[in-house]
Design a protein around this motif. Structure first.
Motif, mmCIF file in Angstrom:
data_model
loop_
_atom_site.group_PDB
_atom_site.id
_atom_site.type_symbol
_atom_site.label_atom_id
_atom_site.label_comp_id
_atom_site.label_asym_id
_atom_site.label_seq_id
_atom_site.Cartn_x
_atom_site.Cartn_y
_atom_site.Cartn_z
ATOM 1 N N ASP A 59 0.833 -1.207 0.000
ATOM 2 C CA ASP A 59 0.000 0.000 0.000
ATOM 3 C C ASP A 59 0.868 1.258 0.000
ATOM 4 O OD1 ASP A 59 -2.284 1.365 -0.035
ATOM 5 O OD2 ASP A 59 -2.878 0.936 2.036
ATOM 6 N N ILE A 61 0.174 4.583 0.538
ATOM 7 C CA ILE A 61 -0.653 5.676 1.015
ATOM 8 C C ILE A 61 0.181 6.963 1.073
ATOM 9 C CG2 ILE A 61 -1.963 6.508 3.007
ATOM 10 C CD1 ILE A 61 -2.759 3.642 3.524
ATOM 11 N N ASN A 62 -0.420 8.048 0.574
ATOM 12 C CA ASN A 62 0.210 9.370 0.561
ATOM 13 C C ASN A 62 1.407 9.466 -0.381
ATOM 14 O OD1 ASN A 62 -1.591 10.228 2.547
ATOM 15 N ND2 ASN A 62 -0.240 9.548 4.189
ATOM 16 N N SER A 77 -9.897 3.382 1.613
ATOM 17 C CA SER A 77 -9.195 4.620 1.949
ATOM 18 C C SER A 77 -9.041 5.563 0.763
ATOM 19 C CB SER A 77 -7.804 4.296 2.518
ATOM 20 O OG SER A 77 -6.978 3.730 1.513
ATOM 21 N N ASP A 79 -6.719 5.432 -1.372
ATOM 22 C CA ASP A 79 -5.298 5.654 -1.634
ATOM 23 C C ASP A 79 -4.874 4.970 -2.923
ATOM 24 O OD1 ASP A 79 -4.609 7.150 0.751
ATOM 25 O OD2 ASP A 79 -4.982 5.293 1.838
ATOM 26 N N SER A 365 -8.998 10.405 7.322
ATOM 27 C CA SER A 365 -7.603 9.987 7.259
ATOM 28 C C SER A 365 -6.688 11.106 7.705
ATOM 29 C CB SER A 365 -7.249 9.563 5.828
ATOM 30 O OG SER A 365 -5.876 9.267 5.709
ATOM 31 N N ARG A 367 -2.899 12.247 7.338
ATOM 32 C CA ARG A 367 -1.865 11.940 6.349
ATOM 33 C C ARG A 367 -0.488 11.833 6.970
ATOM 34 N NH1 ARG A 367 -4.318 13.151 1.224
ATOM 35 N NH2 ARG A 367 -2.356 12.430 0.294
#
Length: 683
Positions: A59, A61-62, A77, A79, A365, A367
Motif C-alpha cells: 500500500d 498511502i500518501n 481509503s 489511496d 484519514s 496523512r
C-alpha cells in the motif's frame, strides 16, 4: 471477430491522432517503470509485501504520483497503489495462456474458461456471489481496475489467435486513455474472448467493457469506474473416455478432438456482472511558504475526508436443452439427468440466481509526513452494505422464486508507514458491528524492511492475519434442480503468518507461509457445501531463482505445499514453473527471445469441476499431475510492438502416455500454434 478488430483498431488510431494535436510533454522513457525488461520505465514503485493473491503491491498511502503512471485504488481509503505498466519486452507469451496465471492452475481447456489456482495461498476468499469466482483472471472489479495519468494520449491493442477455423480461439483487448490537462484522465477498455473450443460443446465467449476516469487536484481526488461483463460458457461435463487422450492409437479409428465423447451437450452457464464505482477524497491542508517552480506555495495535505460508493449487480443462469429421453436402470429421464442423483424439479434445467450489492464507505484519514514528526498515517472508516439475493424456492409445493435481503455494518481502521527506506508497515483491522456479519473481524498486517550491501538492496517482508469470517448467504442456502441445501454453518477462523526474503546477489526470492483454518467451508466429493469443524494446517515454501549467463537465461519457481487434511484442502506437494531461453538485442531496437517453458506439479486428487454449480469440488476418484504442459516460443519486440509465436503443449509430441489433463475429465488443448500481437499507440 475480424470486424470488431478493425473497428477497435480504427477507433484507437484515429482517437490517438486527434488527441495528439493538444501537445503535452511526453515523459522521458526513464520515468515509467523500474523493471529492467520493460519498454517504458516508471519511477521506483512501492515494494511488494507478501501477498496471498497475485502480486498485490504494498500500500502506497500518501505517495506523490509522478507524470505518466498507473495505479490501483484502495476501495476503502481511496489511496493510490502504484503498479507497473503492461510493457514487458519478454515472456509476453505467458500472459496469453491460462497456465500463465499461476505456477499450477486448473481450467477446462480454452481461454476464458473457469480457472482455479492449485496453490492454496493464491486463492481468494469466497465472494458473496461465488459463481463469478471461477472467472477470477478475467474479472473486472474496482480493486483490479488500473487508473492512468498518461499526460499523453495512450492506446494499446492486443490480439491473439490459436488454431484454425471452425475451432479458432481469439482474444482482442483494446485500451484508450488520455489526459485533458494535468488533472482529468478518462479511458475506455474492452476485452473480447471468442474460443470455439477444441472439444465438443466447449465454446467460451466473454464481452467486457469498462469506462473509467479520475480527477486529481490538491484538494479533490475522484475516481469513477463503470463496467459491464458477460460470459457464456458451453458445458460438456468433461470427456467420458480418456483413451482418446492418453492412448489414441488404441481407439482404432481416425478422429478429431470434437469426436471425443463428452457427458452432455446443449448446456451452458451465462454470467453477467455490472459495476458502478465512485470514490471521492477531499484533502485538508495548507500551503507551504516555500515556493515551487511556478512561484506558488506547495500544498501540504494534513487530513482527508473520503466517500466511496460501489454498486454491483450480478446474474447467473444455468440452462440445458440436452433433454433427449434415455433409459437408465429402467428409469426414463432426460439425458443430462443421469449424471445427477437428485432432481428437485422435473422440467428442463433452468436455474438462475441474482445478486446485488450497494456498499458505501465513509472514512477520515490523517496523512503521513505532513510534519517531520508525523511518522505514520491513520485512517478510520465506517462501511455499510445492502445485499439482495434471488433464487429458486419451493413455495406451497410449487417451484417459484424467493428474495432475501440483508444488511452489514463494519467499522475499521488502517495504520501505516510508507515513507522511508528502512521500515514500512501497513496494519488494518475491521469489525462487524451490526447485521448478518455481526462479530466478524479481520486483523491484518504487513511489514517490510531492507538493507543495502555493496550497492544492492536486500528486502525482507512479513505478512500475518487473524480472521473470523461469517459464512455468506449462498454458502448456507442454494436451490437448483440438482443441488438444494440449507445449512447452519459456524464462523470460519483463519490464522496466517508468512514472510519473504529477496537476495539481490543471487537474484533469489525465498518465501514461506503457514495457515491454520478452523470451520473451513468447501465443496465435498458429493459436490455439496460442507464444513470441516476441526483444524487444518497448510504450509507453503517457495523459491524463485533466476539465472543469467550472457544471452542465456533460466528462470525457475518451485513451490512446496503440504496440507493437514488432503480430503478437505487438497494441494500438490511440488509445483514447478521453469523457463529456459536466449534473449538478445538483434538489430538496433529489435529484441529477440527464444525458449521453452513448462508447468509441472506432482500427482494429487486435484479439484473437480461441477458445471451445475460453476464451482470446484474435492473429488477422490482421479489423480492429476506428473505431466508437463510445455511451450516452445519466440518473442520479439520492436519499438512499440510486441509479438510472439508459440507451439503450445509441445511436450505431448514426445511425452507418452499423453496425460495432459488439467482437471479430471478436462484435458488442455492439444499441441497447436498460437500467435499474438501487442501494439502501443502513443505520441
Amino acid at each position: 471477430m475480424k470486424g470488431k478488430l478493425l473497428i477497435l483498431l480504427f477507433f484507437c488510431v484515429s482517437t490517438t491522432l486527434v488527441f495528439s494535436q493538444a501537445r503535452v510533454i511526453l515523459p522521458d522513457s526513464s520515468q515509467i517503470t523500474t523493471h529492467p525488461d520493460s519498454v517504458n520505465l516508471l519511477p521506483r514503485q512501492a515494494p511488494s509485501g507478501l501477498s496471498r493473491g497475485p502480486e498485490e503491491p504494498f500500500d502506497t498511502i500518501n505517495l506523490e504520483l509522478p507524470a505518466a503512471t498507473v495505479w490501483h485504488l484502495h476501495p476503502r481509503s481511496g489511496d493510490r497503489i502504484v503498479v507497473p505498466m503492461d510493457t514487458l519486452k519478454h515472456n509476453f507469451q505467458q500472459t496469453t495462456v491460462p497456465d500463465g496465471y499461476s505456477v499450477a492452475g486448473g481450467y477446462l481447456g480454452p481461454i476464458g474458461s473457469p480457472f482455479i489456482s492449485k496453490l492454496f495461498f493464491e486463492r481468494d476468499e469466497t465472494s458473496q456471489f461465488p459463481f463469478y469466482d471461477a472467472y477470477k483472471p478475467y474479472n473486472k472489479s474496482p480493486r483490479q481496475q488500473v487508473f492512468y495519468n498518461t499526460r499523453v494520449p495512450y492506446a494499446r491493442l492486443d490480439y491473439q489467435t490459436a488454431g484454425s477455423r471452425p475451432l479458432r480461439e481469439q482474444r482482442l483487448r483494446a485500451l484508450l486513455t488520455t489526459n485533458f490537462g494535468k488533472r482529468l484522465n478518462v479511458g475506455l477498455e474492452g476485452d473480447l474472448i471468442s474460443a470455439k473450443g477444441l472439444y465438443k460443446s466447449q465454446e467460451t465467449k466473454h464481452n467486457d467493457w469498462s469506462f473509467f476516469g479520475n480527477y486529481l487536484s490538491d484538494r479533490f481526488e475522484t475516481h469513477l469506474l463503470v463496467s459491464t461483463s458477460t460470459a457464456k460458457q458451453f458445458e460438456n461435463g468433461g470427456v467420458t473416455d480418456e483413451r482418446f487422450i492418453r492412448d489414441p492409437e488404441s481407439v482404432g479409428q481416425n478422429f478429431s478432438t470434437v469426436d471425443i465423447p463428452v457427458k452432455f451437450t446443449d448446456t451452458w452457464n451465462k454470467m453477467k456482472t455490472n459495476h458502478l464505482f465512485f470514490s471521492g477524497k477531499y484533502n485538508i491542508g495548507y500551503n507551504d511558504q516555500k515556493k515551487d517552480s511556478l512561484g506558488n506555495g506547495e500544498f501540504i495535505p494534513v487530513a482527508s475526508v473520503i466517500f466511496t460508493s460501489h454498486y454491483t449487480g450480478q446474474d447467473r443462469r444455468f440452462l440445458s436443452y440436452d433433454t433427449v429421453q434415455v433409459t437408465v436402470e429402467g428409469k426414463e429421464m432426460q439425458r443430462i439427468d443421469q449424471f445427477y442423483p437428485n432432481r428437485f424439479y422435473n422440467t428442463a434445467v433452468d436455474d438462475s440466481t441474482t445478486f446485488s450489492s450497494l456498499k458505501n464507505t465513509f472514512a477520515l484519514s490523517l496523512r503521513e509526513g505532513f510534519k517531520p514528526w508525523v511518522k505514520f498515517g491513520l485512517t478510520g472508516y465506517v462501511e455499510h452494505e445492502l445485499r439482495n439475493f434471488s433464487m429458486m424456492d419451493s413455495i406451497n409445493g410449487t417451484i417459484d422464486r424467493r428474495k432475501h435481503r440483508e444488511n452489514s455494518l463494519f467499522i475499521g481502521g488502517i495504520l501505516n508507514k510508507q515513507q522511508g527506506e528502512n521500515l514500512r508497515f501497513n496494519l488494518q483491522a475491521n469489525l462487524g458491528v451490526v447485521g448478518v456479519d455481526l462479530g466478524e473481524f479481520n486483523l491484518e498486517g504487513e511489514v517490510e524492511t531492507g538493507f543495502t550491501i555493496a550497492g544492492k538492496r536486500t528486502v525482507l517482508s512479513g505478512h500475518a492475519y487473524i480472521k473470523n469470517l461469517t459464512p455468506n448467504y449462498l454458502q448456507k442456502h442454494y436451490h437448483s434442480k440438482y443441488f438444494w441445501w440449507n445449512k447452519d454453518f459456524n464462523n470460519m477462523r483463519r490464522v496466517f503468518v508468512g514472510g519473504k526474503l529477496y537476495i539481490p546477489f543471487t537474484n533469489t526470492t525465498l518465501s514461506v507461509g503457514v495457515e491454520n483454518l478452523q470451520n473451513y467451508i468447501y465443496f465435498d466429493k458429493d459436490r455439496n457445501s460442507a464444513q470441516y469443524s476441526s483444524n487444518v494446517q497448510v504450509l507453503t515454501v517457495g523459491v524463485e531463482q533466476n539465472l543469467r549467463l550472457g544471452v542465456f537465461n533460466w528462470d525457475n519457481r518451485v513451490v512446496y505445499q503440504t496440507s493437514g487434511n488432503q480430503e478437505v484442502i487438497p494441494v500438490p506437494t511440488v509445483s514447478i514453473y521453469s523457463n529456459m531461453y536466449l534473449k538478445a538485442l538483434i538489430v538496433n531496437e529489435l529484441t529477440f527471445q527464444f525458449g521453452v517453458d513448462a508447468h509441472y506439479h506432482t500427482a494429487y486428487f486435484s479439484p473437480g469441476y461441477e458445471p451445475a454449480l460453476l464451482q470446484f469440488y474435492n473429488q477422490r476418484e482421479k489423480e492429476i499431475g506428473n505431466y508437463p504442459i510445455a511451450t516452445v516460443y519466440a518473442n520479439m519486440h520492436l519499438k512499440q510492438t510486441r509479438f510472439f509465436v508459440m507451439l503450445y503443449n509441445a511436450a505431448s509430441a514426445v511425452w507418452k502416455p499423453r496425460d495432459y489433463f488439467s482437471l479430471p475429465g478436462y484435458p488442455v488443448n492439444p499441441m497447436m500454434l498460437k500467435l499474438g500481437l501487442s501494439v502501443d499507440l502513443h505520441n
